[in-house]
Motif scaffolding. Structure first.
Motif, mmCIF file in Angstrom:
data_model
loop_
_atom_site.group_PDB
_atom_site.id
_atom_site.type_symbol
_atom_site.label_atom_id
_atom_site.label_comp_id
_atom_site.label_asym_id
_atom_site.label_seq_id
_atom_site.Cartn_x
_atom_site.Cartn_y
_atom_site.Cartn_z
ATOM 1 N N LEU A 279 10.237 -33.219 35.001
ATOM 2 C CA LEU A 279 9.930 -34.636 35.155
ATOM 3 C C LEU A 279 9.453 -35.280 33.864
ATOM 4 O O LEU A 279 9.477 -36.504 33.741
ATOM 5 C CB LEU A 279 8.876 -34.825 36.255
ATOM 6 N N TYR A 280 9.046 -34.498 32.908
ATOM 7 C CA TYR A 280 8.531 -35.046 31.656
ATOM 8 C C TYR A 280 9.635 -35.415 30.667
ATOM 9 O O TYR A 280 9.333 -35.936 29.598
ATOM 10 C CB TYR A 280 7.527 -34.082 31.012
ATOM 11 N N ILE A 281 10.900 -35.204 31.017
ATOM 12 C CA ILE A 281 12.002 -35.624 30.136
ATOM 13 C C ILE A 281 13.095 -36.363 30.910
ATOM 14 O O ILE A 281 14.270 -36.254 30.613
ATOM 15 C CB ILE A 281 12.612 -34.432 29.356
ATOM 16 N N LEU A 282 12.701 -37.149 31.889
ATOM 17 C CA LEU A 282 13.673 -37.896 32.696
ATOM 18 C C LEU A 282 14.312 -39.033 31.905
ATOM 19 O O LEU A 282 13.642 -39.670 31.079
ATOM 20 C CB LEU A 282 12.982 -38.514 33.908
ATOM 21 N N PRO A 283 15.575 -39.335 32.204
ATOM 22 C CA PRO A 283 16.157 -40.567 31.656
ATOM 23 C C PRO A 283 15.404 -41.770 32.219
ATOM 24 O O PRO A 283 14.849 -41.714 33.321
ATOM 25 C CB PRO A 283 17.596 -40.562 32.178
ATOM 26 N N GLU A 284 15.383 -42.861 31.477
ATOM 27 C CA GLU A 284 14.719 -44.066 31.987
ATOM 28 C C GLU A 284 15.539 -44.630 33.149
ATOM 29 O O GLU A 284 16.728 -44.389 33.258
ATOM 30 C CB GLU A 284 14.520 -45.087 30.865
ATOM 31 N N ALA A 285 14.887 -45.358 34.023
ATOM 32 C CA ALA A 285 15.514 -45.873 35.239
ATOM 33 C C ALA A 285 15.727 -47.385 35.219
ATOM 34 O O ALA A 285 16.617 -47.899 35.895
ATOM 35 C CB ALA A 285 14.667 -45.507 36.450
ATOM 36 N N LYS A 286 14.939 -48.106 34.444
ATOM 37 C CA LYS A 286 14.905 -49.566 34.520
ATOM 38 C C LYS A 286 16.260 -50.231 34.272
ATOM 39 O O LYS A 286 16.646 -51.137 35.012
ATOM 40 C CB LYS A 286 13.869 -50.115 33.546
ATOM 41 N N SER A 287 16.996 -49.785 33.269
ATOM 42 C CA SER A 287 18.260 -50.461 32.964
ATOM 43 C C SER A 287 19.273 -50.308 34.100
ATOM 44 O O SER A 287 19.991 -51.264 34.427
ATOM 45 C CB SER A 287 18.844 -49.971 31.636
ATOM 46 N N LEU A 288 19.328 -49.143 34.727
ATOM 47 C CA LEU A 288 20.247 -48.949 35.849
ATOM 48 C C LEU A 288 19.809 -49.777 37.051
ATOM 49 O O LEU A 288 20.634 -50.440 37.693
ATOM 50 C CB LEU A 288 20.319 -47.463 36.221
ATOM 51 N N ILE A 289 18.523 -49.779 37.348
ATOM 52 C CA ILE A 289 18.012 -50.561 38.483
ATOM 53 C C ILE A 289 18.225 -52.050 38.237
ATOM 54 O O ILE A 289 18.620 -52.787 39.148
ATOM 55 C CB ILE A 289 16.535 -50.206 38.751
#
Length: 163
Positions: free
Chosen positions: A8-18
């Motif tokens: 979980l400490y190297i997840l891709p960011e989510a904001k742009s997809l959301i």
């Protein structure tokens, strides 16, 4: 279906997809308590009674650990965490007409980022169906000899008691 481990400490960011989905009228967000029975019934109708049971449990957590995707006021996808057991992601599903549009990945990322914010360093994807999806989306790796794992001895719907 093996369980899979996610850092979980190297997840891709989510904001742009959301945000991109939002621009197309698809909202990805944490579900609210008044939606519980609508979502649980939707999961039962489109997936299974077992998944509906797990989704019901996710509404007992504080905060609620069920994420939903909606379009035009209707549920098109869901993702749960901490339902079958703590630190597990799943179940999750997207209505067939919306698959391949990033909805599943957005739900996955929203839920996993929330798990990180709750203090988890790793997450387990329980009985991961499309392992290639999870490998590509979040770098998940299969956990050897993990099936049936926590599901050992589970009563499966449709199984005859005398089998």
């Amino acid at each position: 279906m093996p369980d899979m481990l996610v850092k979980l400490y190297i997840l891709p960011e989510a904001k742009s997809l959301i945000d991109a989905l939002s621009a197309d009228g698809i909202d990805v967000r944490r579900s609210l308590a008044p939606e519980k029975y609508l979502i649980v019934d939707w999961v039962r109708a489109h997936f299974s009674a077992g998944w509906a049971s797990e989704t019901d449990v996710a509404y007992s957590n504080h905060p609620i650990t069920c994420w939903v995707a909606t379009h035009e006021g209707k549920c098109i996808g869901f993702a749960c965490t901490d339902a079958t057991t703590r630190n597990f992601f799943g179940p999750t599903g997207v209505y067939e007409n919306y698959r391949g549009k990033g909805v599943g990945k957005a739900l996955l990322l929203a839920a996993l980022h929330d798990m990180r914010a709750q203090g988890y360093g790793y997450a387990i994807i329980g009985a991961a169906g499309p392992t290639e999806f999870y490998e590509k989306a979040v770098g998940a790796v299969a956990i050897p000899d993990s099936w049936p794992g926590v599901y050992n001895g589970l009563m499966w719907e449709g199984r005859d008691a005398e089998e």
